[in-house]
Design a protein around this motif. Structure first.
Motif, short mmCIF file in Angstrom:
data_model
loop_
_atom_site.label_atom_id
_atom_site.label_comp_id
_atom_site.label_asym_id
_atom_site.label_seq_id
_atom_site.Cartn_x
_atom_site.Cartn_y
_atom_site.Cartn_z
N MET A 114 -26.23 29.64 54.37
CA MET A 114 -26.22 30.04 53.84
C MET A 114 -26.85 29.43 51.91
SD MET A 114 -22.84 32.77 52.95
CE MET A 114 -23.09 33.20 50.77
N MET A 115 -26.46 27.94 52.18
CA MET A 115 -26.42 26.90 51.17
C MET A 115 -27.72 26.39 51.51
SD MET A 115 -24.15 27.70 49.52
CE MET A 115 -22.67 29.03 50.52
N GLN A 116 -28.68 26.20 52.58
CA GLN A 116 -29.95 26.24 52.49
C GLN A 116 -30.87 26.84 51.42
OE1 GLN A 116 -30.57 22.82 54.18
NE2 GLN A 116 -31.95 22.90 52.57
N GLN A 117 -30.41 28.45 51.59
CA GLN A 117 -31.00 28.86 50.23
C GLN A 117 -31.24 28.55 49.04
OE1 GLN A 117 -30.90 33.12 52.70
NE2 GLN A 117 -28.93 32.61 52.44
N GLN A 118 -32.14 28.93 48.53
CA GLN A 118 -32.11 28.05 47.04
C GLN A 118 -31.08 29.09 46.04
OE1 GLN A 118 -33.28 25.45 45.63
NE2 GLN A 118 -33.78 24.51 47.59
N GLN A 119 -31.79 29.89 46.16
CA GLN A 119 -30.85 31.37 45.01
C GLN A 119 -29.46 31.23 45.28
OE1 GLN A 119 -32.72 31.87 48.04
NE2 GLN A 119 -31.40 33.92 48.88
N VAL A 120 -29.26 31.13 47.08
CA VAL A 120 -27.81 31.20 46.79
C VAL A 120 -26.84 29.71 46.07
CG1 VAL A 120 -25.88 31.15 48.24
CG2 VAL A 120 -27.76 32.56 49.47
N ALA A 121 -27.86 28.82 46.42
CA ALA A 121 -26.95 27.73 45.81
C ALA A 121 -27.08 27.96 44.13
CB ALA A 121 -27.59 27.01 46.65
N GLN A 122 -27.83 28.60 43.20
CA GLN A 122 -28.02 28.58 41.81
C GLN A 122 -27.11 29.52 41.93
OE1 GLN A 122 -29.07 27.11 40.21
NE2 GLN A 122 -31.18 26.35 41.03
N LYS A 123 -26.57 30.47 42.41
CA LYS A 123 -25.64 31.65 42.10
C LYS A 123 -24.01 30.54 42.26
CE LYS A 123 -22.84 35.87 43.73
NZ LYS A 123 -23.54 36.58 43.90
N ILE A 124 -24.22 29.92 43.14
CA ILE A 124 -22.61 28.98 43.28
C ILE A 124 -22.53 27.97 42.27
CG2 ILE A 124 -21.74 27.03 44.72
CD1 ILE A 124 -21.70 29.77 46.34
N ARG A 125 -23.78 27.55 41.51
CA ARG A 125 -23.82 26.75 40.33
C ARG A 125 -23.01 27.30 39.29
NH1 ARG A 125 -26.77 21.65 39.80
NH2 ARG A 125 -28.77 22.15 41.39
N SER A 126 -23.84 28.49 38.62
CA SER A 126 -23.80 29.16 37.28
C SER A 126 -22.65 29.89 37.82
CB SER A 126 -25.15 29.43 37.40
OG SER A 126 -25.11 30.53 38.50
N SER A 127 -22.15 30.54 39.33
CA SER A 127 -20.99 31.57 38.73
C SER A 127 -19.73 31.58 39.45
CB SER A 127 -21.25 32.66 39.43
OG SER A 127 -23.17 33.17 39.57
N PHE A 128 -19.91 29.84 40.36
CA PHE A 128 -18.44 29.59 41.19
C PHE A 128 -19.01 27.98 40.32
CE2 PHE A 128 -17.81 32.56 44.24
CZ PHE A 128 -19.11 33.47 43.88
N HIS A 129 -17.75 28.10 39.44
CA HIS A 129 -17.46 27.10 38.90
C HIS A 129 -16.76 26.04 39.65
CE1 HIS A 129 -20.20 27.31 34.88
NE2 HIS A 129 -20.35 28.52 35.58
#
Ligand code: 5AD
Ligand code: SF4
Length: 472
Positions: A114-129
């Protein structure tokens, strides 16, 4: 032209061991040893990866816990194969806000497909502090370095480089089991089945050197492992790109020469690359289990083409015939997808008729789940979810009858099973596997775990058999 993908150099691996040592030195200063909670979603390859991550953690000085709340470090190895798997991960990661609030020093790491996908990593970065570290599949071997960065700089670390993928030999490993073990023989996938995210998150196909695989299997057998599963997304293309000409059948024959009492299994086989030679090899190798997992995905030629599977219904049926002709008592299992975009109900019925024709021992059934970035996710998909569910339920009902019937055929027979673990059922406290991998519940002393014993089959249900110890 096929390119040989690189191995991580010994110097780079040594650098990771230095980071491990630096972390261990810091952790030794603590009054109580630190604890890690490692959670794994998805397939056996992820399980195998997590065993390496656990191995790295152990070398850093971590013990392990099943309680998120008491963990100093939480590591979640994620799966991207279907939307449902992703939702589960995001739900559970969201809930970790509370454990982190109660224990602010806790380090939370996410890794895997899951984390190899850019859009998922972005979501974690912005919403899962509350998440401290995210790394994709290609960065697994660099976990010590990334963790050191989080610990020493107290910053969040996101490591998401996309690359074709490499092979890291000699990583530490902390195995979860003492009887069953995983051995990866290759990584990645080149097939780009149109529905599948794996080639995007696991990189290109690359095979381990046979000598490394043989050494690992030999060590496992010598330390008492009895059930060894060779892993790859498509083991039948093993060996492509290696210097020494070798294919998967050759590899099986070489492994089979390792002396001892043990079983070898493998998964997954792709029908387009499976051959009668493989079945002949399975029949000739006494350690190789009479089981093949051969995903067919659909019984309709138009859908198979749209899936980019590279074989036809007739081709698949011919393979099954060849497999059964070569291997007596073959256990045949498969994967199937219902509701691929544009699949009509008559096309679905071709899948149903294939199931009735082949009569698989067991089937892993999935409703199509669109994966962003794949070809199929862009196809028109007019059938409603409710209609797909109706077809899915029809298929499951047909297969359940077949599985139950297949299991009834074992009644009264005595089979040699490998007792592979304890169960939670007090009446049948042991779990065991037939040579073909069917689950058998039985009761007996715990000391039987890890041994091969004859068992008489006395009960049969859809998913499992029951048996009792037979006199030798
Ligand atoms: N939707 C549903 N099932 C899928 N699989 C892979 N990708 C998808 C998807 N997008 C299934 C296939 C594969 C198994 C591991 O998961 O059947 O063989
Ligand atoms: Fe996915 Fe197809 Fe590769 Fe299997 S062979 S991992 S289904 S792309």
């Amino acid at each position: 032209m096929e390119q040989r993908t690189g191995h991580i150099s010994p110097a780079d691996l040594a650098r990771q061991r230095d980071y491990t040592e630096q972390i261990a030195a810091v952790l030794r200063e603590r009054d109580v040893p630190p604890l890690a909670f490692v959670d794994t979603y998805g397939c056996q390859q992820n399980e195998a990866d997590s065993e390496h991550l656990r191995g790295m953690l152990r070398e850093m000085g971590y013990g392990f816990t099943d309680e998120e709340a008491e963990a100093d470090l939480i590591l979640i190895n994620t799966c991207a194969i279907r939307e449902h798997a992703e939702h589960r991960v995001l739900g559970n990661v969201g809930a970790l806000v509370h454990t982190k609030r109660a224990k602010p020093s806790q380090i939370i790491c996410l890794c895997g497909c899951m984390m190899q996908q850019q859009q998922v990593a972005q979501k974690i970065r912005s919403s899962f502090h509350h998440v401290d570290m995210v790394f994709g599949t290609h960065a697994l071997w660099r976990f010590p370095e990334l963790l050191w960065r989080v610990m020493s700089r107290r910053t969040r670390v996101f490591e998401l480089t996309d690359e074709p993928g490499s092979i890291a030999e000699g990583l530490p490993v902390a195995r979860m089991d003492r009887v069953k073990a995983w051995v990866s023989v290759m990584y990645g996938c080149n097939n780009f089945c149109s529905y599948c995210i794996v080639p995007y998150v696991r990189g290109r196909e690359r095979s381990r050197e046979p000598e490394q695989i043989l050494r690992e299997v030999r060590e496992l057998v010598e330390s008492g492992y009895k059930d060894i599963t060779l892993l790859g997304q498509n083991v039948n293309s093993y060996g492509r790109g290696l210097d020494r000409p070798i294919d998967f059948s050759d590899l099986l024959r070489e492994i089979d020469r390792i002396p001892g009492k043990y079983r070898i299994r493998f998964m997954t086989s792709h029908p387009k690359d499976a051959s009668p030679r493989l079945f002949e090899t399975m029949a000739a190798c006494s350690h190789v289990a009479p089981h093949i997992h051969l995903p067919f995905q659909s019984g309709n030629d138009r859908v198979l083409r749209a899936m980019n599977r590279g074989y036809t219904r007739a081709g698949y049926l011919a393979l099954v015939e060849a497999a059964r002709a070569n291997i007596p008592d073959l256990v045949l299992t498969s994967d199937v997808i219902v509701g691929f975009p544009g699949e009509t109900t008559p096309e679905f019925e071709d899948t149903l008729s294939l199931i009735e024709e082949v009569r698989f021992d067991a089937l892993f059934t999935f409703i199509y789940s669109p994966r962003p970035g794949t070809v199929a996710a862009r196809l028109p998909d007019p059938m409603t979810r409710a209609e797909k569910q109706v077809n899915f339920d029809r298929l499951v009902a047909v297969q359940n009858d077949i599985s139950a019937e297949k299991h009834r055929a074992y009644l009264g027979k005595t089979v040699e099973v490998l007792v592979d673990g304890l169960s939670t059922d007090p009446r049948n406290n042991l779990n065991a596997r037939t040579p073909g991998g069917r689950l058998v519940h039985l009761s007996g002393p715990a000391s039987l775990v890890g041994t091969f014993i004859p068992v008489r089959i006395t009960g049969a249900a859809t998913w499992a058999l029951t048996g009792e110890l037979a006199a030798e």
